[in-house]
Motif scaffolding. Sequence first.
Motif, PDB file in Angstrom:
ATOM      1  N   ARG A 169      35.492  37.394  45.496  1.00  0.00           N
ATOM      2  CA  ARG A 169      34.677  38.462  44.888  1.00  0.00           C
ATOM      3  C   ARG A 169      34.982  39.762  45.611  1.00  0.00           C
ATOM      4  O   ARG A 169      35.091  39.799  46.839  1.00  0.00           O
ATOM      5  CB  ARG A 169      33.198  38.126  44.960  1.00  0.00           C
ATOM      6  N   ASP A 208      35.295  39.555  39.969  1.00  0.00           N
ATOM      7  CA  ASP A 208      35.703  38.237  40.444  1.00  0.00           C
ATOM      8  C   ASP A 208      37.171  37.985  40.144  1.00  0.00           C
ATOM      9  O   ASP A 208      37.683  38.366  39.082  1.00  0.00           O
ATOM     10  CB  ASP A 208      34.874  37.136  39.777  1.00  0.00           C
ATOM     11  N   ILE A 233      35.741  30.657  40.891  1.00  0.00           N
ATOM     12  CA  ILE A 233      35.898  31.979  41.490  1.00  0.00           C
ATOM     13  C   ILE A 233      36.592  31.825  42.838  1.00  0.00           C
ATOM     14  O   ILE A 233      36.061  31.194  43.755  1.00  0.00           O
ATOM     15  CB  ILE A 233      34.535  32.669  41.652  1.00  0.00           C
TER      16      ILE A 233
END
Length: 759
Positions: A731, A743, A728
Amino acid sequence: MQELHFRKTLIQSALLSIFCSTSVAFAAEDAEDKKVPDDVETVTITVDQRRVNLQDAPLSVTAVNGELMEQANITDATDLNGYVPGLQINKSGGSERMVSIRGVGSQTPENFFSNPGVSFHMDGAYITNNIALNMGFLDVEHIEVQRGPQGTAFGAASTGGTLNVISKKPVLGEFFGEVQAGFGNYNYNQGQVAVNLPLGDDFAIRAVAQTTSHDGYAESNGIPGGYELDDANNDNSRVSAKWQASDDLSVVFIAQHYDAHNNGAALKAIDDPNSDPRVVSQDFPAKFDMTMDVTSAIVTWQLSGMTFKSITSYQNMDHAQSFDADRSTIDNFGGYDHVTTWATSAETVMQEISLSSDPGRFFEWVIGGIYLNSNSDQYVNEYAGTDPDDVTSVLPADTDPSSLPANLSYAENSSLERTSWAPFLQGTLNVTDDMQIIAGIRYNDDSFEGLSSTYYATPSPKKFDTDEVTGKVAVNYTLSSNNMVYTSLSRGYKPGGINSGAVNAMVVSTTIEPEIVDAFEVGSKNQLLDNKLKLNVSAFYYKYKDMQYIQEDPIPYSGGLGNIPEANIWGIEAEASWWLFNDSVQLGINATSLHGEYPMEYYALDRREADAAGAAALANGDAPYAWSYEWFVARGSATVNVEGNTPPNLPKLAGGINATWFGELEDGLITARIEYLYRGDYSARIFSTDVDQVNSYGLVNMFLQYEPDDANWKAWITATNLTDKAAIAGRFVDPYGSGVVSDEYVAPRQVIANFSYNF
């Protein structure tokens, strides 16, 4: 082999620049400082107009050289993550870029009129909005990244720092060019042609054109037949001209055009039922279109004992996108929330002038100023409902407010004019051969005037003016020819502005207060082991006043930017490079550790808590229906105290480590590089809840190049994210619409084969 060794030295010098915490634009002349070793480069620090040795500036600045960008496949701003200490760039809603340095920057909502905390420049010309970072990088000589507030002698003021992309310029009296092609997985194709054409002895043109395309890194399975996301289809071109009117006067003209038409970004909801990170369950096609032109003229005139410099720039940008705001399908979400258009345009004129003394004096100085005028427009249509057959077309700008579709959940039509001007003065006092004192001051004046309309109502006028005095004081002391220490105290400033969507808000103000950062830094720069080892370290402490953040309002779609009265950020950085085995191996490392807190009581409304409170009020009968006054009050009661929380974008550890090997063959040179980039956990919002925590990741990249001796070509392979990690990158909690948490993932494994031919 002498030519081969020379070429190897050039590559070493290019790689070395990434590990030095000073910006780089290689100087034309040799250093006059007798104490500088012969094998240490002299550079010009473009961030404050002063010519200094690579290790002698009391600044934290990193240069990302064009050769390293080629090797690491750095084609976009987000690719810089891991190469510059403290720099973090993520997407916000898919198109805007959230840029922070040492945690200082901006969390930009879908408010085109907000100002970045890290200023972005192209060849010294300030670019007003971070959407322009979608342009990518074309024919770059190097990128300068200054860490820390910029409040004196260069470009626009900022609280976080400055990115300055320096393009390759025309060369007088030489005809040459390069053809480059790259091919990789995901049907990656890139072609570039650059030509340097001399026209007489004192005029030359450099023209470059590039086209890039690749298939999507992700796919939406909610659209029949599938729909690719995170693809690329863009063209980028630039024409530069240099006129050397005399030995003392030069003029450089730059015109760049960028055009992109591709599908949107892949932002995957955290509750997406499909576990594959490269597949999103969305049923509305995302589109992204952008056209941008940047034209600049740079005049440099050497006068008696001083240099006059002028940068004039005109910029024009048009951007439009659509996206699935619910990040889901109508069946999974129980309805739909679709942004059918978010269109923006901006026209900007910028003028900067400066007059600086020649170096080598007891007192060196620079005086100048910057003027900016920008006119921007923003148009938004968003629809929400439960019937998949609802019409969700883009409405004309002159739509009658009495005939709006029932499913139109939000509409905005706003315009804003920003006018800024700032005179500055900076001086350097060479107290002794070993000690310098630098002081600068700047007056910043910003005014905003605009019209804002929601739901096609009569536009309401908005006006906001702000000014601030910023500056810095720095002292550096040379302990020896190979060691120096420095300390600095500086103030940075980010203008306020107008929240165009807060016309009907209960809490969020229609105006944004300016953000102030006072920064204290100490550092040391060292060259050890016969200049084979470079080690630079710095520590810093920032004190925020009125930190800007995404502020939620009890009335949906009425949020914007608010101000937290106080915030503190501190950290430490280190960079090192070490040449081994007769300069055939280079080891490098950079690392940053960031910490911070909100030291005082402050209550802010968490969008997710507000939604829960509104739903509870409806279930308990405390509110008769959604969008009732009682429902707004219930949502507004869900504020939380953020005292003691950690500000966003502060990983406790981030950086990279690498090794580069140069192998001399009888007929050529092999260069091999392997690197590991790491970014630690951090919080994405001020609330520091579990949903705000973004997990750490580590990426492995490799590079292998062969350059034959006595030839005009070279070939190389770049492999990024070698282990194909689905990490990731950022976010995003949407402050508007459905408030979905999504994400953005790093790009998957990419293997690209490249070939270039010089003529």
